[in-house]
Design a protein around this motif. Structure first.
Motif, PDB file in Angstrom:
ATOM      1  N   ASN A 123      43.416  37.413  35.092  1.00  0.00           N
ATOM      2  CA  ASN A 123      43.926  36.820  36.336  1.00  0.00           C
ATOM      3  C   ASN A 123      44.853  37.820  37.020  1.00  0.00           C
ATOM      4  N   GLU A 124      45.072  37.597  38.321  1.00  0.00           N
ATOM      5  CA  GLU A 124      46.042  38.380  39.098  1.00  0.00           C
ATOM      6  C   GLU A 124      45.818  39.880  38.954  1.00  0.00           C
ATOM      7  N   GLY A 131      42.194  32.496  45.084  1.00  0.00           N
ATOM      8  CA  GLY A 131      42.047  33.770  44.400  1.00  0.00           C
ATOM      9  C   GLY A 131      40.954  34.661  44.937  1.00  0.00           C
ATOM     10  N   ASN A 166      40.665  38.221  42.534  1.00  0.00           N
ATOM     11  CA  ASN A 166      41.645  38.787  41.608  1.00  0.00           C
ATOM     12  C   ASN A 166      41.559  38.189  40.209  1.00  0.00           C
TER      13      ASN A 166
END
Length: 654
Positions: A294-295, A335, A351
């Motif tokens: 994630n991210e 996202g 992301n």
């Protein structure tokens, strides 16, 4: 990218293994797991195995010194050997046998130590699986105690041999059928690919995939799956950034899967918030082994190729997080950023890793017809009105210095000022929305709402002032300070209250009905239930009262002047009445007619007439000033500032 022959065919089968396991299997998702305790002597021990091709039986047996695995269950691999185990003073050793038929891999764990009897080899479409319980020997002193399969106990006694029988199946067909029966089977595709030792391209009737290994030298990779013969357009392409490799790991596998059949992804309930939507043909899944990604500092870029869509269809990049909704497909846009590169290509920048696709929505509501033309008309009309208001304000200020007793000039100045700021904010709202975004729009949206309500209030003051001049000729008008309180102070109250809420003012996106992929952004009230309620209570409610009062007042004025000789001969009489209608807010009634088959027509009329409102008021003022200079007029109009005097003069003449 190298295409593996026999390995590729075998890769197709591993996925069937995971799908066939169903529910309630071990955490490692092994197809066959037989565990127990080996009761043996205290001397040397041996692990023997004899595995041949075929699909027959599998015997797991044990005696005082030897644990033996024999059978004809492999697809292509075979092995005959023995392994010397460490000596122990204990007479009990826990063990487990793990069999993965789709990769021809058999692993035995004894006393916590793993021994690969068959390493993952070429994967086969046809495999031997579904091992069922067969014969078992009688009770004896040495052997297997507490034998179990996938946690289900076979017996608590000590047995020398446990037999199992396999079944040959077409793993590819079995998987493709089961994978589209339930969403819980979909994420097993990547898990199956991760378990195999095969790298490269995988082809199947229901999916295609690519398995890569990221090492210390991984700097990113572009993947483009080859199109199948039955597919005329390219398959999706994926750019995997360097940050995809987990920190602290020397090597990690990444699997990119493309589904040729997306029926399970289009199941009912996949998009509860978008009822008129569907998923395009392509669905891509990306995963890294045993990692939740994630991210990402640099997004994964996925390019989807698709047929050109009608202009009333929007395209949005969406993803399905199987951890949040494992049993139901739930597409979300969080996202992911949608980049419309071409009419037949959409790029998604995301992301995180999961399943991705393009959500196509038929825009039947909240779209605006001919938005580009209306935007242009609004900009030109507001610019003309702003200039007209500035000129008229200068003339009114100049006139007020000559006639300080004129009570109507301050009222006209208040309306002109609010119309000027309303026009300027309408011109700048699109630019400010694109530059400042949501924070800027919270302020600008509130200012625009205040300017609109203030314009309505000053129109209401014009109505009341005209009523006073017509029916209360001999009474002194109210103090001008009252007009300023009503025109500038009253609108500040509702706007100030609404500004304390976060869901009222902000960025508003308006989609054109002809091209929903090119929306117009402005600072105004948000698209929320509370903002809609505030709009009806303040804007629509006040507008209905204003238009009703304005039309009544306009009818009264017209009735008084229609039979007078001066107005019959003057061609500018219509222009004067048109200016009065603008002063009284009756032109805003067109905003209440924007529905039905003629909604676009009324929208254009509303846009043209009200954006030029300041220009019409300026024309009326100078036209009546010209009439007044030529000859005393019965009705000089509220803009001339002498209505009261001319009505008194008329009464004296009568």
């Amino acid at each position: 990218m190298r295409v593996w022959g026999q390995e590729t065919r075998g890769m197709l089968g591993i996925i069937c293994l995971i799908a066939l396991m169903g529910q309630g299997e071990s955490e490692n998702d092994q197809d066959f797991t037989m565990c127990g305790t080996w009761r043996h002597g205290t001397g040397h021990r041996t692990l023997e195995f004899n595995l041949t091709q075929g699909c027959g039986d599998l015997d797991i047996s044990a005696d005082e010194n030897t644990l033996s695995i024999r059978g004809a269950i492999t697809a292509s691999s075979q092995s005959v050997n023995h392994i010397q185990l460490n000596a122990t003073q204990r007479d009990l050793s826990p063990f487990c046998v793990f069999w993965e038929p789709l990769v021809d891999q058999l692993r035995v764990e004894v006393d916590g130590q793993n021994h690969s009897l068959l390493k993952a080899a070429g994967l086969q479409e046809v495999c031997c699986t579904d091992l069922s319980r067969g014969h078992q020997s009688s009770i004896q002193m040495y052997g297997i105690v507490n034998g179990s399969v996938r946690g289900d106990a076979l017996t608590y006694d000590t047995r020398g041999t446990f037999g199992f029988y396999g079944q040959k199946i077409n793993c590819i067909e079995e998987f493709c059928g089961k994978a589209h029966e339930a969403t819980r089977n979909l994420n097993m595709i990547e898990e199956a690919m991760m378990k195999s030792d095969v790298l490269g391209t995988v082809n199947s009737a229901c999916f295609q995939g690519e398995v890569l290994e990221m090492d210390d030298n991984f700097t990113g990779r572009d993947i483009t799956l080859p199109a199948s013969r039955s597919k005329l357009r390219p398959l999706p392409s994926v750019h995997m950034p360097a940050c995809l490799k987990p920190v602290g790991r020397k090597k990690a596998k990444v699997v990119c899967t493309y589904f040729t059949n997306n029926a399970v992804f289009n199941q009912k309930g996949s998009w509860k918030k978008q009822p008129d939507s569907r998923i395009l043909e392509d669905v891509v899944g990306i995963t890294v082994e045993n990692e939740v990604i994630n991210e990402l500092p640099e997004p994964v870029r996925i390019s989807f190729h698709h047929p050109a869509l009608p202009k009333n269809h929007s395209r949005t990049c969406v993803s399905w997080d199987t951890r949040k909704a494992p049993n139901e497909v739930a597409w979300e846009s969080d996202g992911c950023k949608t980049v419309l590169t071409h009419e037949d290509m959409t790029e998604c920048h995301c992301n995180h890793l999961t399943y991705f696709s393009i959500l196509v929505q038929v825009e039947r509501r909240e779209t605006q017809c001919h938005l580009e033309a209306l935007t242009f008309i609004t900009a030109i009309g507001c610019a003309v009105s702003a200039i007209s208001c500035a000129i008229l304000f200068y003339s009114l200020c100049k006139k007020s210095k000559k006639n300080t007793k004129d009570q109507s000039t301050p009222i006209h100045c208040g309306l002109v000022v609010t119309l000027f700021f309303l026009s300027m904010l309408f011109i700048l709202t699109g630019l400010l929305a694109n530059v400042g975004g949501e924070p800027m729009c919270r302020v600008v949206g509130a200012l625009l709402h205040y300017a609109l309500l203030s314009s309505f209030c000053w129109m209401a003051v014009e109505i009341f002032h005209t009523f006073w001049m017509v029916y209360m000729v001999f009474s002194s008008p109210p103090n001008p300070a009252i007009w300023y309180i009503l025109g500038f102070g009253a609108p500040a109250l509702p706007v100030g209250i609404l500004s304390f809420r976060d869901d009222i003012y902000g960025l508003r996106v308006i989609k054109p009905s002809g091209d929903v992929g090119n929306p117009y952004m402005m600072c105004w009230m948000k698209d929320s239930s509370n903002a809609l309620l505030a709009h009806y209570m303040t804007n629509v409610g006040f507008l209905i009262l204003l238009v009703s009062a304005g039309m009544v007042m306009l009818f009264v004025v017209l009735r008084k002047i229609r039979n007078r000789e001066e107005w019959r001969k003057r061609k500018l009489a219509f222009l004067s009445m048109w200016g009065l209608s603008c002063l009284f807010g009756t032109t805003w009634a067109l905003g209440l007619l924007e529905f039905g088959s003629l909604s676009c027509t009324f929208t254009f009329l509303f846009c043209i007439i009200n954006t030029l409102q300041g220009f019409f008021i300026m024309l009326r003022y100078y036209a009546l000033e010209r009439i007044r200079k030529r000859k005393d007029s019965i009705l000089d109009g509220s803009s001339s500032g002498s209505t009261r005097q001319h009505m008194l003069h008329q009464q004296e003449r009568n």
